[in-house]
Design a protein around this motif. Sequence first.
Motif, short mmCIF file in Angstrom:
data_model
loop_
_atom_site.label_atom_id
_atom_site.label_comp_id
_atom_site.label_asym_id
_atom_site.label_seq_id
_atom_site.Cartn_x
_atom_site.Cartn_y
_atom_site.Cartn_z
N LYS A 241 0.84 -1.20 0.00
CA LYS A 241 0.00 0.00 0.00
C LYS A 241 0.88 1.25 0.00
O LYS A 241 0.62 2.21 -0.73
N GLU A 242 1.93 1.23 0.83
CA GLU A 242 2.83 2.38 0.88
C GLU A 242 3.56 2.59 -0.45
O GLU A 242 3.72 3.71 -0.91
N ALA A 243 4.02 1.48 -1.03
CA ALA A 243 4.75 1.60 -2.31
C ALA A 243 3.84 2.20 -3.38
O ALA A 243 4.27 3.03 -4.18
N PHE A 244 2.57 1.80 -3.36
CA PHE A 244 1.62 2.33 -4.35
C PHE A 244 1.38 3.83 -4.12
O PHE A 244 1.38 4.63 -5.07
N ILE A 245 1.22 4.21 -2.86
CA ILE A 245 1.00 5.63 -2.53
C ILE A 245 2.24 6.45 -2.91
O ILE A 245 2.13 7.57 -3.42
N LYS A 246 3.41 5.87 -2.71
CA LYS A 246 4.64 6.60 -3.04
C LYS A 246 4.88 6.65 -4.54
O LYS A 246 5.46 7.59 -5.05
N TYR A 247 4.41 5.62 -5.25
CA TYR A 247 4.42 5.65 -6.73
C TYR A 247 3.57 6.83 -7.20
O TYR A 247 4.00 7.63 -8.03
N LEU A 248 2.37 6.96 -6.63
CA LEU A 248 1.50 8.07 -7.00
C LEU A 248 2.07 9.41 -6.52
O LEU A 248 1.77 10.45 -7.09
N GLY A 249 2.85 9.35 -5.46
CA GLY A 249 3.45 10.57 -4.91
C GLY A 249 2.49 11.34 -4.01
O GLY A 249 2.74 12.49 -3.68
N LEU A 250 1.42 10.69 -3.59
CA LEU A 250 0.36 11.42 -2.89
C LEU A 250 0.49 11.47 -1.37
O LEU A 250 -0.24 12.19 -0.71
N GLY A 251 1.41 10.70 -0.80
CA GLY A 251 1.52 10.70 0.66
C GLY A 251 0.19 10.35 1.31
O GLY A 251 -0.54 9.49 0.84
N LEU A 252 -0.14 11.08 2.35
CA LEU A 252 -1.35 10.75 3.10
C LEU A 252 -2.64 11.25 2.45
O LEU A 252 -3.72 11.04 2.96
N ARG A 253 -2.48 11.89 1.30
CA ARG A 253 -3.68 12.43 0.63
C ARG A 253 -4.54 11.35 0.01
O ARG A 253 -5.68 11.58 -0.35
N LYS A 254 -3.99 10.17 -0.19
CA LYS A 254 -4.78 9.08 -0.80
C LYS A 254 -5.36 8.22 0.32
O LYS A 254 -4.61 7.62 1.10
N PRO A 255 -6.69 8.13 0.42
CA PRO A 255 -7.26 7.26 1.47
C PRO A 255 -6.78 5.82 1.27
O PRO A 255 -6.80 5.29 0.16
N LEU A 256 -6.35 5.20 2.36
CA LEU A 256 -5.70 3.90 2.24
C LEU A 256 -6.65 2.76 1.88
O LEU A 256 -6.24 1.73 1.36
N ASP A 257 -7.96 2.94 2.19
CA ASP A 257 -8.89 1.87 1.83
C ASP A 257 -9.56 2.12 0.48
O ASP A 257 -10.53 1.48 0.10
N ASP A 258 -8.99 3.07 -0.25
CA ASP A 258 -9.47 3.46 -1.57
C ASP A 258 -9.06 2.45 -2.66
O ASP A 258 -9.57 2.46 -3.75
#
Length: 218
Positions: free
Chosen positions: A151-168
Motif C-alpha cells: 500500500k505504501e509503495a503504491f502511494i509513493k508511486y502516486l506521490g500522494l503521501g497521506l492524501r490518498k485514502p488507504l482503503d481506496d
Amino acid sequence: MGRNLYILPLSNKFSISIFNNLISYVSKEKATQIKKLYNNMDKKLSLYAQVAVKLIIQKEFGIDINQISIVNDDLGKPYIEGHENIFFNISHTHNVIAIAFSDNRVGVDIEKETENSTGIAKRFFTEKENEYITNVSVDPMKAFLEIWTKKEAFIKYLGLGLRKPLDDFCVVNDFLKDNFLTLQSENCIVSYYDGNNKNGVKIIKLKEKEIEGLNLIY
Ligand SMILES: CC(C)(COP(=O)(O)OP(=O)(O)OC[C@H]1O[C@@H](n2cnc3c(N)ncnc32)[C@H](O)[C@@H]1OP(=O)(O)O)[C@@H](O)C(=O)NCCC(=O)NCCS
C-alpha cells in the motif's frame, strides 16, 4: 537503466569525519534537515540514502555527482532537478535503506519485521486485505507487512503521501496485485511498484563502505 531495487543495510557505527564528508554531497536544505534529526541512525539513513541515489545516477547515467540535485515536489516526492526522466524512490526503516529505480515512476517501501508490527493499521485496510492477512498460510506478521508495504509503495508511486485514502484501493484482488514485487531481505519486507509486471526487477545489495568510499562496485 532498467528496473533496479537496491538494498543497503547500515551498521551502528557512526564516524563524524565520514558524516561530515558525505554531508557535503547533499543540498544545504537537506543537510540542515539531517543535522536536526535526533539520533545518529536516522541521520545515517537519510544521508546515506541521498548519497546512494546520487552515486547510482552517476554510475548509471554518467552524470557527475556534483551536478546532481535531489529536490522534493510539493507533496514531498523526490526527483532530480533538470532530469525528470530519471525515476527513483527511497524508503528506510530501522537500519536498512531501499532505493527503487525504474523507467517509469516508481514507489518503494521497506519495513522491519518486528513482533509488534501487526494490528495497528488494520483499520486502514480493505476487507479483502484483512481477510488475506487472516487466511494466508504464512506468518500473519509477514502477511500484514506485505499488505502494508504494498500500500505504501503504491502511494509513493502516486506521490500522494497521506492524501490518498488507504482503503481506496486494494492490493490483493484487483489489477494491482500482479505488479508488486515483494520480498524479504535483511529481516525486512520490501515492496516495489512501478505499474508494470513484477518480473524483471533486479535486486542489488549495496554495502555502506561503497557509499562511504563514494564508489559503487556492483
Ligand atoms: C511520507 C510517506 C511518503 C512515507 O513515509 P514513511 O513510510 O514514514 O517513510 P519511508 O521511509 O518509506 O519514506 C521516506 C522517503 O519517502 C520519500 N517521500 C516523501 N514524500 C513522498 C511522496 N509524497 N511520494 C513519494 N515519496 C515520498 C522521501 O524520499 C523520504 O525520504 P527522506 O525523508 O530521507 O528524503 C507517506 O506515505 C506517509 O507518511 N505514509 C504513512 C501513511 C500510513 O499511515 N501508511 C499506512 C500504510 S498501509
